[in-house]
Design a protein around this motif. Structure first.
Motif, PDB file in Angstrom:
ATOM      1  N   ASN A  28      -1.521  14.289   1.656  1.00  0.00           N
ATOM      2  CA  ASN A  28      -2.929  14.159   1.284  1.00  0.00           C
ATOM      3  C   ASN A  28      -3.131  13.089   0.204  1.00  0.00           C
ATOM      4  O   ASN A  28      -4.122  12.358   0.232  1.00  0.00           O
ATOM      5  CB  ASN A  28      -3.493  15.500   0.818  1.00  0.00           C
ATOM      6  CG  ASN A  28      -3.757  16.426   1.989  1.00  0.00           C
ATOM      7  OD1 ASN A  28      -4.056  15.970   3.099  1.00  0.00           O
ATOM      8  ND2 ASN A  28      -3.640  17.714   1.759  1.00  0.00           N
ATOM      9  N   LYS A  29      -2.171  12.973  -0.730  1.00  0.00           N
ATOM     10  CA  LYS A  29      -2.264  11.915  -1.741  1.00  0.00           C
ATOM     11  C   LYS A  29      -2.185  10.539  -1.083  1.00  0.00           C
ATOM     12  O   LYS A  29      -2.927   9.621  -1.442  1.00  0.00           O
ATOM     13  CB  LYS A  29      -1.140  12.059  -2.767  1.00  0.00           C
ATOM     14  CG  LYS A  29      -1.327  13.179  -3.749  1.00  0.00           C
ATOM     15  CD  LYS A  29      -0.145  13.238  -4.707  1.00  0.00           C
ATOM     16  CE  LYS A  29      -0.210  14.444  -5.610  1.00  0.00           C
ATOM     17  NZ  LYS A  29       0.966  14.535  -6.493  1.00  0.00           N
ATOM     18  N   ILE A  30      -1.293  10.396  -0.113  1.00  0.00           N
ATOM     19  CA  ILE A  30      -1.154   9.119   0.598  1.00  0.00           C
ATOM     20  C   ILE A  30      -2.433   8.792   1.355  1.00  0.00           C
ATOM     21  O   ILE A  30      -2.933   7.661   1.316  1.00  0.00           O
ATOM     22  CB  ILE A  30       0.062   9.149   1.542  1.00  0.00           C
ATOM     23  CG1 ILE A  30       1.354   9.215   0.735  1.00  0.00           C
ATOM     24  CG2 ILE A  30       0.069   7.941   2.476  1.00  0.00           C
ATOM     25  CD1 ILE A  30       2.587   9.518   1.562  1.00  0.00           C
ATOM     26  N   LEU A  31      -2.990   9.773   2.048  1.00  0.00           N
ATOM     27  CA  LEU A  31      -4.217   9.545   2.807  1.00  0.00           C
ATOM     28  C   LEU A  31      -5.386   9.201   1.895  1.00  0.00           C
ATOM     29  O   LEU A  31      -6.228   8.362   2.245  1.00  0.00           O
ATOM     30  CB  LEU A  31      -4.538  10.762   3.673  1.00  0.00           C
ATOM     31  CG  LEU A  31      -3.563  11.020   4.830  1.00  0.00           C
ATOM     32  CD1 LEU A  31      -3.904  12.321   5.522  1.00  0.00           C
ATOM     33  CD2 LEU A  31      -3.560   9.860   5.805  1.00  0.00           C
ATOM     34  N   ASP A  32      -5.451   9.834   0.720  1.00  0.00           N
ATOM     35  CA  ASP A  32      -6.506   9.498  -0.246  1.00  0.00           C
ATOM     36  C   ASP A  32      -6.345   8.071  -0.754  1.00  0.00           C
ATOM     37  O   ASP A  32      -7.329   7.346  -0.917  1.00  0.00           O
ATOM     38  CB  ASP A  32      -6.493  10.478  -1.429  1.00  0.00           C
ATOM     39  CG  ASP A  32      -6.946  11.868  -1.025  1.00  0.00           C
ATOM     40  OD1 ASP A  32      -7.600  12.005   0.024  1.00  0.00           O
ATOM     41  OD2 ASP A  32      -6.629  12.830  -1.768  1.00  0.00           O
ATOM     42  N   TRP A  33      -5.114   7.649  -0.989  1.00  0.00           N
ATOM     43  CA  TRP A  33      -4.855   6.285  -1.451  1.00  0.00           C
ATOM     44  C   TRP A  33      -5.257   5.265  -0.390  1.00  0.00           C
ATOM     45  O   TRP A  33      -5.869   4.248  -0.690  1.00  0.00           O
ATOM     46  CB  TRP A  33      -3.378   6.154  -1.815  1.00  0.00           C
ATOM     47  CG  TRP A  33      -3.019   4.814  -2.359  1.00  0.00           C
ATOM     48  CD1 TRP A  33      -3.334   4.306  -3.581  1.00  0.00           C
ATOM     49  CD2 TRP A  33      -2.279   3.801  -1.694  1.00  0.00           C
ATOM     50  NE1 TRP A  33      -2.831   3.033  -3.712  1.00  0.00           N
ATOM     51  CE2 TRP A  33      -2.163   2.704  -2.562  1.00  0.00           C
ATOM     52  CE3 TRP A  33      -1.682   3.721  -0.445  1.00  0.00           C
ATOM     53  CZ2 TRP A  33      -1.496   1.544  -2.225  1.00  0.00           C
ATOM     54  CZ3 TRP A  33      -1.008   2.563  -0.107  1.00  0.00           C
ATOM     55  CH2 TRP A  33      -0.925   1.487  -0.989  1.00  0.00           C
TER      56      TRP A  33
END
Length: 95
Positions: A32-37
């Motif tokens: 989810n952090k990667i997708l938000d970035w």
């Protein structure tokens, strides 16, 4: 943008990964952090930015590729454990 546990499990199955419950939650948070970035990157205005072709401005200077014999036929056979006038001798592998 975020994903759920079922999507993570499908991705893990496709990539042949197995996670226990704690690692599964950790991977879900990281994903989810990667997708938000990536979502933040898509918000940037890149209309006037030229595509990056090379990471640096330096250009490789290469010598011309010229075919030449660097080792003579006799020098190549000199250290062969077994040789026959012009060829290497090797053990037979086919019948």
């Amino acid at each position: 943008m975020s994903t759920d546990l079922s999507t993570l499990r499908k991705l893990a199955h496709l990539s042949r990964l197995e996670f226990d419950a704690t690692k599964e939650q950790q991977m879900l948070g990281d994903l989810n952090k990667i997708l938000d970035w990536v979502a933040q990157l898509s918000e940037l205005d890149t209309a006037n930015v030229e595509p990056l072709v090379h990471l640096s401005q330096e250009i490789n200077v290469l010598r011309p590729d010229e075919a030449r014999n660097s080792v003579s036929h006799q020098e190549g056979l000199r250290n062969a454990p077994r040789k026959d006038s012009d060829y290497f001798r090797v053990p037979k592998v086919l019948e």
